[in-house]
Motif scaffolding. Sequence first.
Motif, PDB file in Angstrom:
ATOM      1  N   LYS A 296       0.798  -1.231   0.000  1.00 23.94           N
ATOM      2  CA  LYS A 296       0.000   0.000   0.000  1.00 23.94           C
ATOM      3  C   LYS A 296       0.835   1.289   0.000  1.00 23.94           C
ATOM      4  O   LYS A 296       0.283   2.366  -0.149  1.00 23.94           O
ATOM      5  CB  LYS A 296      -0.923   0.013   1.212  1.00 23.94           C
ATOM      6  N   GLY A 297       2.129   1.156   0.228  1.00 26.11           N
ATOM      7  CA  GLY A 297       2.972   2.349   0.252  1.00 26.11           C
ATOM      8  C   GLY A 297       2.952   3.091   1.581  1.00 26.11           C
ATOM      9  O   GLY A 297       3.605   4.118   1.737  1.00 26.11           O
ATOM     10  N   LYS A 298       2.204   2.585   2.525  1.00 21.28           N
ATOM     11  CA  LYS A 298       2.186   3.155   3.874  1.00 21.28           C
ATOM     12  C   LYS A 298       1.771   2.056   4.843  1.00 21.28           C
ATOM     13  O   LYS A 298       1.066   1.117   4.477  1.00 21.28           O
ATOM     14  CB  LYS A 298       1.250   4.352   3.978  1.00 21.28           C
ATOM     15  N   ALA A 299       2.243   2.190   6.068  1.00 20.72           N
ATOM     16  CA  ALA A 299       1.924   1.191   7.087  1.00 20.72           C
ATOM     17  C   ALA A 299       2.094   1.825   8.454  1.00 20.72           C
ATOM     18  O   ALA A 299       2.749   2.851   8.604  1.00 20.72           O
ATOM     19  CB  ALA A 299       2.830  -0.029   6.953  1.00 20.72           C
ATOM     20  N   ARG A 300       1.500   1.201   9.450  1.00 23.41           N
ATOM     21  CA  ARG A 300       1.626   1.695  10.830  1.00 23.41           C
ATOM     22  C   ARG A 300       1.971   0.545  11.761  1.00 23.41           C
ATOM     23  O   ARG A 300       1.647  -0.610  11.488  1.00 23.41           O
ATOM     24  CB  ARG A 300       0.350   2.391  11.266  1.00 23.41           C
ATOM     25  N   ILE A 301       2.651   0.926  12.839  1.00 22.00           N
ATOM     26  CA  ILE A 301       3.024  -0.061  13.842  1.00 22.00           C
ATOM     27  C   ILE A 301       3.019   0.609  15.212  1.00 22.00           C
ATOM     28  O   ILE A 301       3.366   1.783  15.325  1.00 22.00           O
ATOM     29  CB  ILE A 301       4.403  -0.689  13.534  1.00 22.00           C
ATOM     30  N   ASP A 302       2.580  -0.125  16.210  1.00 23.50           N
ATOM     31  CA  ASP A 302       2.589   0.388  17.580  1.00 23.50           C
ATOM     32  C   ASP A 302       3.918   0.026  18.232  1.00 23.50           C
ATOM     33  O   ASP A 302       4.388  -1.107  18.110  1.00 23.50           O
ATOM     34  CB  ASP A 302       1.438  -0.208  18.397  1.00 23.50           C
ATOM     35  N   MET A 303       4.507   1.003  18.916  1.00 30.20           N
ATOM     36  CA  MET A 303       5.786   0.802  19.596  1.00 30.20           C
ATOM     37  C   MET A 303       5.628   1.187  21.063  1.00 30.20           C
ATOM     38  O   MET A 303       4.806   2.029  21.410  1.00 30.20           O
ATOM     39  CB  MET A 303       6.877   1.670  18.962  1.00 30.20           C
ATOM     40  N   HIS A 304       6.425   0.550  21.915  1.00 25.52           N
ATOM     41  CA  HIS A 304       6.392   0.810  23.351  1.00 25.52           C
ATOM     42  C   HIS A 304       7.804   1.189  23.804  1.00 25.52           C
ATOM     43  O   HIS A 304       8.753   0.486  23.485  1.00 25.52           O
ATOM     44  CB  HIS A 304       5.908  -0.427  24.105  1.00 25.52           C
ATOM     45  N   ALA A 305       7.894   2.279  24.546  1.00 26.26           N
ATOM     46  CA  ALA A 305       9.195   2.743  25.033  1.00 26.26           C
ATOM     47  C   ALA A 305       9.142   2.894  26.549  1.00 26.26           C
ATOM     48  O   ALA A 305       8.085   3.153  27.123  1.00 26.26           O
ATOM     49  CB  ALA A 305       9.564   4.068  24.387  1.00 26.26           C
TER      50      ALA A 305
END
Length: 107
Positions: free
Chosen positions: A77-86
Motif C-alpha cells: 500500500k505504500g504506507k503502514a503503521r506499527i505500535d511501539m512501546h518505550a
Amino acid sequence: MDRTAAEFERYLHAQIPLTRAMAISVMRVDGQGVRLRAALAPNSVDFIAPARGDLEAYCIVPPASQWTHFIDVLKRKGKARIDMHAMVEASDVLVARFEGRYIALRE
C-alpha cells in the motif's frame, strides 16, 4: 493564538497528521522560534516516578509477526503503521512508559 501561529498549526496538522492526533497546538511563531504545546492525555505517556538522575530510554522490539505484517503492508500500500512501546529510566528506576503508533510512507 495569532494568525501566523494558527496558519502554522493548520500546516502541521495537514502535513503531519500525528500532530493533530497528539493535540499539538502552536502557541507562538516569531523570529525567535516556535513554541508548541501538547496535551498529556492523548500522548499516552504514563509517568510512574520522578526522574532523579540521567535519563535512558529504550524501545521494545515488536514481535516478528508484527514487523512482517508492517513490511508487507508497506510494500503493498505504500504506507503502514506499527505500535511501539518505550520505557524511560533514571538511575535504573522506571520513570515513564510511552506507547505510540508510528507511520511509515514509502517514497
